[in-house]
Design a protein around this motif. Structure first.
Motif, mmCIF file in Angstrom:
data_model
loop_
_atom_site.group_PDB
_atom_site.id
_atom_site.type_symbol
_atom_site.label_atom_id
_atom_site.label_comp_id
_atom_site.label_asym_id
_atom_site.label_seq_id
_atom_site.Cartn_x
_atom_site.Cartn_y
_atom_site.Cartn_z
ATOM 1 N N THR A 43 -53.196 -136.660 64.137
ATOM 2 C CA THR A 43 -52.355 -137.231 65.081
ATOM 3 C C THR A 43 -52.765 -137.187 66.444
ATOM 4 O OG1 THR A 43 -50.307 -136.841 63.608
ATOM 5 C CG2 THR A 43 -49.779 -137.018 65.935
ATOM 6 N N LEU A 44 -52.703 -138.482 67.047
ATOM 7 C CA LEU A 44 -53.078 -138.551 68.454
ATOM 8 C C LEU A 44 -51.778 -138.512 69.083
ATOM 9 C CD1 LEU A 44 -55.700 -141.292 68.586
ATOM 10 C CD2 LEU A 44 -56.084 -138.588 68.781
ATOM 11 N N LYS A 45 -51.445 -137.530 70.165
ATOM 12 C CA LYS A 45 -50.453 -137.248 71.049
ATOM 13 C C LYS A 45 -50.561 -137.655 72.642
ATOM 14 C CE LYS A 45 -48.051 -133.444 70.267
ATOM 15 N NZ LYS A 45 -47.989 -132.023 70.115
ATOM 16 N N TYR A 46 -49.674 -138.367 73.142
ATOM 17 C CA TYR A 46 -49.709 -138.658 74.651
ATOM 18 C C TYR A 46 -48.251 -138.124 75.054
ATOM 19 C CZ TYR A 46 -50.233 -141.806 78.583
ATOM 20 O OH TYR A 46 -50.155 -142.115 79.849
ATOM 21 N N ARG A 47 -48.690 -137.717 76.328
ATOM 22 C CA ARG A 47 -47.545 -136.713 76.933
ATOM 23 C C ARG A 47 -46.847 -135.705 76.067
ATOM 24 N NH1 ARG A 47 -44.928 -141.738 81.035
ATOM 25 N NH2 ARG A 47 -46.994 -141.902 82.139
ATOM 26 N N ASN A 48 -47.493 -134.925 75.354
ATOM 27 C CA ASN A 48 -47.076 -134.147 74.171
ATOM 28 C C ASN A 48 -45.942 -134.872 73.057
ATOM 29 O OD1 ASN A 48 -48.175 -131.834 75.331
ATOM 30 N ND2 ASN A 48 -46.520 -131.700 76.904
ATOM 31 N N LYS A 49 -46.139 -136.359 73.108
ATOM 32 C CA LYS A 49 -45.505 -136.692 71.947
ATOM 33 C C LYS A 49 -46.247 -137.362 71.040
ATOM 34 C CE LYS A 49 -41.389 -137.483 74.762
ATOM 35 N NZ LYS A 49 -40.448 -138.554 75.453
ATOM 36 N N PRO A 50 -46.152 -137.269 69.835
ATOM 37 C CA PRO A 50 -46.916 -138.104 68.875
ATOM 38 C C PRO A 50 -46.900 -139.507 68.946
ATOM 39 C CG PRO A 50 -45.021 -136.997 67.716
ATOM 40 C CD PRO A 50 -44.615 -136.664 69.091
ATOM 41 N N LEU A 51 -48.011 -139.931 69.035
ATOM 42 C CA LEU A 51 -48.407 -141.503 69.437
ATOM 43 C C LEU A 51 -48.730 -142.010 68.226
ATOM 44 C CD1 LEU A 51 -49.077 -143.757 71.411
ATOM 45 C CD2 LEU A 51 -51.397 -142.593 71.450
ATOM 46 N N LEU A 52 -49.718 -141.534 67.479
ATOM 47 C CA LEU A 52 -50.287 -142.134 66.045
ATOM 48 C C LEU A 52 -50.669 -141.272 65.224
ATOM 49 C CD1 LEU A 52 -50.897 -145.276 65.140
ATOM 50 C CD2 LEU A 52 -53.174 -144.678 65.603
ATOM 51 N N GLY A 53 -50.204 -141.258 63.878
ATOM 52 C CA GLY A 53 -50.772 -140.552 62.870
ATOM 53 C C GLY A 53 -51.586 -141.332 61.752
ATOM 54 N N PHE A 54 -52.481 -140.829 61.149
ATOM 55 C CA PHE A 54 -53.232 -141.398 60.159
ATOM 56 C C PHE A 54 -53.766 -140.610 59.072
ATOM 57 C CE2 PHE A 54 -55.536 -140.678 64.000
ATOM 58 C CZ PHE A 54 -56.836 -139.938 63.572
ATOM 59 N N ALA A 55 -53.718 -140.893 57.931
ATOM 60 C CA ALA A 55 -54.096 -140.002 56.693
ATOM 61 C C ALA A 55 -54.628 -140.802 55.718
ATOM 62 C CB ALA A 55 -53.023 -139.369 56.594
ATOM 63 N N ARG A 57 -54.552 -141.327 51.985
ATOM 64 C CA ARG A 57 -53.586 -141.289 50.502
ATOM 65 C C ARG A 57 -54.561 -141.799 49.413
ATOM 66 N NH1 ARG A 57 -51.128 -137.683 53.347
ATOM 67 N NH2 ARG A 57 -49.455 -138.692 54.681
ATOM 68 N N LYS A 58 -53.804 -141.409 48.224
ATOM 69 C CA LYS A 58 -54.667 -141.829 46.863
ATOM 70 C C LYS A 58 -55.031 -143.288 46.933
ATOM 71 C CE LYS A 58 -54.305 -141.582 41.878
ATOM 72 N NZ LYS A 58 -53.373 -141.068 40.816
ATOM 73 N N ASN A 59 -54.249 -144.072 47.293
ATOM 74 C CA ASN A 59 -54.620 -145.676 47.084
ATOM 75 C C ASN A 59 -54.509 -146.253 48.305
ATOM 76 O OD1 ASN A 59 -55.070 -145.458 44.133
ATOM 77 N ND2 ASN A 59 -52.925 -145.274 43.868
ATOM 78 N N HIS A 60 -54.614 -145.667 49.413
ATOM 79 C CA HIS A 60 -54.288 -146.512 50.768
ATOM 80 C C HIS A 60 -54.612 -145.660 51.971
ATOM 81 C CE1 HIS A 60 -50.389 -144.768 50.370
ATOM 82 N NE2 HIS A 60 -50.206 -144.748 51.562
ATOM 83 N N ILE A 61 -54.628 -145.979 52.936
ATOM 84 C CA ILE A 61 -54.683 -145.305 54.174
ATOM 85 C C ILE A 61 -53.381 -145.397 54.831
ATOM 86 C CG2 ILE A 61 -55.714 -145.145 56.701
ATOM 87 C CD1 ILE A 61 -57.727 -144.423 54.382
ATOM 88 N N GLY A 62 -52.661 -144.334 55.316
ATOM 89 C CA GLY A 62 -51.460 -144.513 56.124
ATOM 90 C C GLY A 62 -51.414 -144.476 57.415
ATOM 91 N N ILE A 63 -50.722 -145.163 57.969
ATOM 92 C CA ILE A 63 -50.480 -145.127 59.505
ATOM 93 C C ILE A 63 -49.190 -145.081 59.749
ATOM 94 C CG2 ILE A 63 -50.784 -146.657 61.730
ATOM 95 C CD1 ILE A 63 -53.400 -147.914 60.589
ATOM 96 N N TYR A 64 -49.086 -143.915 60.863
ATOM 97 C CA TYR A 64 -47.756 -143.726 61.242
ATOM 98 C C TYR A 64 -47.398 -143.352 62.662
ATOM 99 C CZ TYR A 64 -48.684 -141.915 56.426
ATOM 100 O OH TYR A 64 -49.094 -141.654 55.135
ATOM 101 N N PRO A 65 -46.691 -144.468 63.172
ATOM 102 C CA PRO A 65 -46.597 -144.578 64.670
ATOM 103 C C PRO A 65 -45.392 -143.927 65.018
ATOM 104 C CG PRO A 65 -45.844 -146.624 63.488
ATOM 105 C CD PRO A 65 -46.156 -145.690 62.538
ATOM 106 N N TYR A 66 -44.835 -143.014 64.173
ATOM 107 C CA TYR A 66 -43.831 -142.015 64.634
ATOM 108 C C TYR A 66 -42.612 -142.620 65.298
ATOM 109 C CZ TYR A 66 -46.746 -138.172 63.499
ATOM 110 O OH TYR A 66 -47.876 -137.292 62.835
ATOM 111 N N SER A 67 -42.421 -143.988 64.646
ATOM 112 C CA SER A 67 -41.466 -144.996 65.280
ATOM 113 C C SER A 67 -41.069 -145.978 64.336
ATOM 114 C CB SER A 67 -41.818 -145.345 66.496
ATOM 115 O OG SER A 67 -41.069 -146.318 67.080
#
Length: 115
Positions: A43-55, A57-67
């Motif tokens: 996860t990349l954080k900005y101002r101590n808040k999660p900005l973008l997660g990425f991981a 997975r078995k059949n894909h890449i997950g992108i998580y904007p925490y929103s």
């Protein structure tokens, strides 16, 4: 070596290459973002808040904007991808475009800076 580097050593090479690309594009867009592992994923954080997660997975890449609002706002542009309230699933054979990733990041940045 960062926590994200450690995570990436556990990912198979084809998926690692895409995660490296996502990480590089995000860091290019937000150079002062901090790297962390949040909910077990890079996860990349900005101002101590999660900005973008990425991981990987078995059949894909997950992108998580925490929103869920980011995903909802971009739902028309994301119609080629499967998504849920908090995740965008990117098929392994169809990487996310730089432009789409930047849109996701910019919307999340707006939320963080205006909260």
């Amino acid at each position: 070596m960062t926590a994200i580097d450690d995570y990436l050593t556990t990912v198979e090479p084809s998926k690692r290459k895409e995660l490296d690309r996502i990480r590089a594009l995000a860091k290019q867009t937000v150079p002062d973002a901090e790297e962390a592992i949040v909910y077990g994923m890079p996860t990349l954080k900005y101002r101590n808040k999660p900005l973008l997660g990425f991981a990987a997975r078995k059949n894909h890449i997950g992108i998580y904007p925490y929103s869920g609002q980011v995903i909802e706002t971009l739902q028309d542009q994301l119609q080629d991808y499967s998504s849920s309230k908090g995740a965008i699933r990117i098929p392994l054979d169809r990487p996310i475009s730089e432009e789409m990733l930047q849109q996701i990041i910019h919307l999340r940045l707006l939320q963080i800076t205006h909260s």
